[in-house]
Design an enzyme around this catalytic site. Structure first.
Site, PDB file in Angstrom:
ATOM      1  N   GLY A 112       7.525  32.238  34.878  1.00  0.00           N
ATOM      2  CA  GLY A 112       7.154  32.884  36.130  1.00  0.00           C
ATOM      3  C   GLY A 112       8.153  33.941  36.558  1.00  0.00           C
ATOM      4  O   GLY A 112       7.851  34.828  37.361  1.00  0.00           O
ATOM      5  N   GLY A 146       9.084  36.067  41.298  1.00  0.00           N
ATOM      6  CA  GLY A 146       9.628  36.468  39.988  1.00  0.00           C
ATOM      7  C   GLY A 146      11.084  36.889  40.033  1.00  0.00           C
ATOM      8  O   GLY A 146      11.631  37.357  39.037  1.00  0.00           O
ATOM      9  N   ARG A 210       9.835  25.296  24.693  1.00  0.00           N
ATOM     10  CA  ARG A 210      10.031  24.047  25.461  1.00  0.00           C
ATOM     11  C   ARG A 210       9.005  22.998  25.049  1.00  0.00           C
ATOM     12  O   ARG A 210       7.975  23.348  24.450  1.00  0.00           O
ATOM     13  CB  ARG A 210       9.826  24.379  26.956  1.00  0.00           C
ATOM     14  N   ASP A 288       9.014  20.927  31.094  1.00  0.00           N
ATOM     15  CA  ASP A 288       9.045  22.391  30.932  1.00  0.00           C
ATOM     16  C   ASP A 288      10.485  22.897  30.883  1.00  0.00           C
ATOM     17  O   ASP A 288      10.713  24.074  30.572  1.00  0.00           O
ATOM     18  CB  ASP A 288       8.269  23.092  32.057  1.00  0.00           C
ATOM     19  N   ASN A 289      11.448  22.032  31.171  1.00  0.00           N
ATOM     20  CA  ASN A 289      12.854  22.435  31.108  1.00  0.00           C
ATOM     21  C   ASN A 289      13.573  21.778  29.936  1.00  0.00           C
ATOM     22  O   ASN A 289      14.800  21.641  29.941  1.00  0.00           O
ATOM     23  CB  ASN A 289      13.572  22.060  32.418  1.00  0.00           C
ATOM     24  N   ASP A 298      17.589  26.230  31.539  1.00  0.00           N
ATOM     25  CA  ASP A 298      17.160  26.340  32.944  1.00  0.00           C
ATOM     26  C   ASP A 298      18.137  25.659  33.893  1.00  0.00           C
ATOM     27  O   ASP A 298      17.905  24.557  34.398  1.00  0.00           O
ATOM     28  CB  ASP A 298      15.748  25.765  33.139  1.00  0.00           C
TER      29      ASP A 298
HETATM   30  P1  AMP Z   1      12.059  25.690  37.427  1.00  0.00           P
HETATM   31  O1  AMP Z   1      11.987  24.545  38.371  1.00  0.00           O
HETATM   32  O2  AMP Z   1      13.055  26.744  37.796  1.00  0.00           O
HETATM   33  O3  AMP Z   1      12.202  25.256  36.019  1.00  0.00           O
HETATM   34  O4  AMP Z   1      10.648  26.445  37.535  1.00  0.00           O
HETATM   35  C1  AMP Z   1       9.390  25.801  37.410  1.00  0.00           C
HETATM   36  C2  AMP Z   1       8.312  26.841  37.298  1.00  0.00           C
HETATM   37  O5  AMP Z   1       8.311  27.688  38.446  1.00  0.00           O
HETATM   38  C3  AMP Z   1       8.439  27.770  36.096  1.00  0.00           C
HETATM   39  O6  AMP Z   1       7.153  28.079  35.654  1.00  0.00           O
HETATM   40  C4  AMP Z   1       9.118  28.985  36.690  1.00  0.00           C
HETATM   41  O7  AMP Z   1       8.868  30.145  35.964  1.00  0.00           O
HETATM   42  C5  AMP Z   1       8.482  29.041  38.069  1.00  0.00           C
HETATM   43  N1  AMP Z   1       9.349  29.725  39.045  1.00  0.00           N
HETATM   44  C6  AMP Z   1      10.493  29.276  39.602  1.00  0.00           C
HETATM   45  N2  AMP Z   1      11.005  30.190  40.450  1.00  0.00           N
HETATM   46  C7  AMP Z   1      10.163  31.254  40.432  1.00  0.00           C
HETATM   47  C8  AMP Z   1      10.145  32.518  41.096  1.00  0.00           C
HETATM   48  N3  AMP Z   1      11.072  32.892  41.975  1.00  0.00           N
HETATM   49  N4  AMP Z   1       9.122  33.362  40.793  1.00  0.00           N
HETATM   50  C9  AMP Z   1       8.161  33.007  39.926  1.00  0.00           C
HETATM   51  N5  AMP Z   1       8.118  31.833  39.294  1.00  0.00           N
HETATM   52  C10 AMP Z   1       9.101  30.967  39.529  1.00  0.00           C
HETATM   53 MG    MG Z   2      12.146  25.921  34.345  1.00  0.00          MG
END
Ligand code: AMP
Ligand code: MG
Length: 558
Positions: A112, A146, A210, A288-289, A298
């Site tokens: 994302g 993003g 992942r 996913d991490n 991550d």
């Molecule tokens: P995370 O918890 O950081 O591993 O993120 C979980 C999901 O949320 C993943 O698909 C990331 O790409 C998405 N994500 C986290 N922060 C953002 C952001 N600021 N903009 C877009 N997608 C995000």
């Molecule tokens: Mg992540």
């Protein structure tokens, strides 16, 4: 976009782009949020930022990819590493994956806010994926922007390099670039959003694949895509298995898939073991991490153990359930591996074989953990097999939990104690100090214990453990010098405590980079004793940092 300015080696980077060349792309190239099936990625360009400025480059990582960062024009580097400009052979894309978050299937997630620029070949022809984090929206951004804020980018930049130098498998960080734009975040999720500086980190790893990349096509019943991904990952990451995945016999292919899965299990358990060794808590071990290469990936609300507590989690979002607490990480990794096994089952078609691999994990981890503990205690691998070792290890755990004791300092101080025992046994030393004297400085003052020191009630525990430990040291004798060298190589003097990074972030937000630079320097030599002038970086967490945001716990807001 054409690049301008003096040559800096960027043009000479050689892109191989195996992932995008081998795997199916989303046919849509417009950048809007959507479900993407039948493909593993969408082509998408980073969204330009206003005024990129390079805050830091890691020379060692630049060298990995064959880049002479020092000779590059800074403005040009900033344009490329923020995503404003693309090199001719880059192939920017966001990959699509799913995942289990906090134990529940979350469906499609995807990159994302991460945009892969492509794979670049290092001087030895190793392929490295370059990935910008915080480079703008992608089809997988859902409702988010993003972007990434400076504080979380600094945390990721410093910690991935710190982990590498500690010997923990991890993605690397090439650069940290300020975007010159602000990003609005509600850090405490309490209705008080504020504008923060935005930043982009360029992460580097052999692959960012992942567990969730496999889970999504499996959940959708897209077995052809699942198998394609599996074949690709094996051919790139496991050349030793590569010929078997293209074998005409399905049985041979399936056995290669099983061998690959067993390798992922091993790498994942090794990674977690290293986290436990250095006191690292990932904080968000969603599938996913989890990297299929067993790399720490991550860096979100991660944390370092100060006072030893297996129940501690740095993640405020997980404060109730504590699913991702320190002491639970090996069990969670196994749970995640079960999810990966479930995803692979439709193509492997052999539940018993997958189950057998999974069944072997707890015992393999336990054995490796005992050896790791023995190593931290300065004892050889054989000592871990000694029938009395389990008791020594269990009692050590009880001792570390009986009152707040700093994990890093405890093990580092233990080196002096062990060496004293060695000197005394060889008659080299007159004095033979006690364990309690050696480790007093690692104890936190606390309730009923205003002065740092061992509480009277706990003294018998320490004395008893000291007696057992002395016996082990004497059973496995070494010269003090070699004991010291062995213990100092696995018990870091310096770890990237949360409050230290928070101070570096506070400094950068005020335009002062001195703390950031000091940490960048120290994290490269975590096993060396610190110089007098740097000793404050290897001290217990100060009282003021105990409950301050960013210094102990962190939210997911980043
Ligand atoms: P995370 O918890 O950081 O591993 O993120 C979980 C999901 O949320 C993943 O698909 C990331 O790409 C998405 N994500 C986290 N922060 C953002 C952001 N600021 N903009 C877009 N997608 C995000
Ligand atoms: Mg992540």
């Amino acid at each position: 976009m054409a690049l301008t300015g003096k040559p800096c080696g960027l043009e000479q980077l050689r892109f191989s782009n195996r992932f995008t060349r081998a795997l199916p792309a989303d046919p849509i190239t417009d950048n809007y949020c959507r479900q993407v099936s039948g493909a593993l990625y969408s082509r998408v360009s980073p969204t330009p930022v206003k005024a990129p400025h390079v805050l830091a480059i890691t020379d060692e990582v630049a060298q990995l990819i064959g880049l002479h960062a020092g000779e590059c024009d800074e403005a040009r580097l900033a344009e490329v590493l923020s995503g404003n400009q693309q090199l001719a052979d880059m192939d920017p894309h966001a990959s699509v994956y799913g995942g289990h978050q906090f134990g529940h299937w979350a469906g499609q997630l995807g990159d994302g806010r991460a945009i892969n620029l492509g794979e670049v070949l290092g001087l030895d022809d190793t392929a490295w994926t370059l990935q910008l984090k915080g480079a703008g929206v992608t089809p997988y951004s859902r409702h988010a922007d993003g972007r990434a804020v400076l504080r979380s980018s600094v945390r990721e930049f410093l910690c991935s390099e710190a982990m590498h130098h500690l010997g923990v498998p991890t993605t690397r960080a090439l650069s940290l670039v300020l975007t010159g734009e602000t990003v609005v975040r509600d850090m405490f999720y309490d209705g008080n959003p504020r504008a923060e500086a935005g930043a982009v980190v360029c992460r580097v790893a052999p692959s960012f694949v992942r567990f969730g990349h496999f889970e999504l096509p499996a959940a959708r019943g897209d077995l052809a895509l699942l198998e394609k991904l599996l074949e690709f990952v094996i051919s790139t990451d496991r050349p030793d298995l590569a010929t078997r995945v293209t074998d005409s016999s399905p049985g041979e292919r399936r056995s290669a898939y099983l061998d690959w899965f067993a390798g992922v299990c091993q790498a994942t358990q090794h990674m977690v073991l290293q986290w436990m060794r250095v006191g690292f808590v990932h904080g968000v071990m969603n599938t996913d991490n989890m990297s299929v290469l067993g790399l720490t990936i991550d860096y979100g609300p991660y944390g370092w153990i100060d006072d030893y507590n297996p129940d501690w989690t740095p993640n405020t979002t997980d404060a109730e359930q504590r699913r991702y607490r320190f002491g639970q990480q090996a069990a969670v990794a196994r749970w995640n591996l079960y999810q990966l096994a479930n995803a692979l089952y439709p193509v492997v078609q052999d539940a018993d074989a997958l189950q057998e691999i999974l069944n072997g994990l707890p015992a393999a981890y336990k054995d490796a953990r005992q050896i790791m503990l023995a190593t931290k205690l300065g004892l050889p691998d054989d000592a871990a097999a000694d029938p009395a070792f389990s008791e020594l290890a269990d009692k050590l755990e009880r001792l570390l939990c009986c009152q707040p004791i700093d994990m890093t300092l405890f093990y580092r101080r233990l080196i002096d104690f062990a060496c004293q025992v060695d000197s005394a046994s060889t008659g080299d030393a007159m004095s033979n100090g006690s364990l309690t004297d050696a480790i007093t400085a690692s104890i936190y003052p606390g309730a009923g214990n205003a002065e740092s020191g061992i509480a009277a009630d706990n003294l018998p525990l320490f004395q008893h453990w000291e007696t057992s430990y002395r016996q082990f040291l004497q059973t496995y004798p070494l010269t003090p010098e070699s004991r010291r060298a062995k213990m100092a190589a696995v018990n870091p003097a310096f770890v990237l405590r949360n409050y230290l990074v928070q101070q570096a972030i506070d400094g950068l937000e005020q335009g002062d980079r001195s703390e950031f630079d000091a940490l960048s320097r120290l994290l490269k030599r975590p096993y060396e004793d610190l110089a007098k002038a740097d000793e404050r970086f290897a001290a217990r967490r100060p009282e003021w940092a105990t409950n301050r945001a960013g210094c102990s716990m962190l939210s997911c807001s980043s």
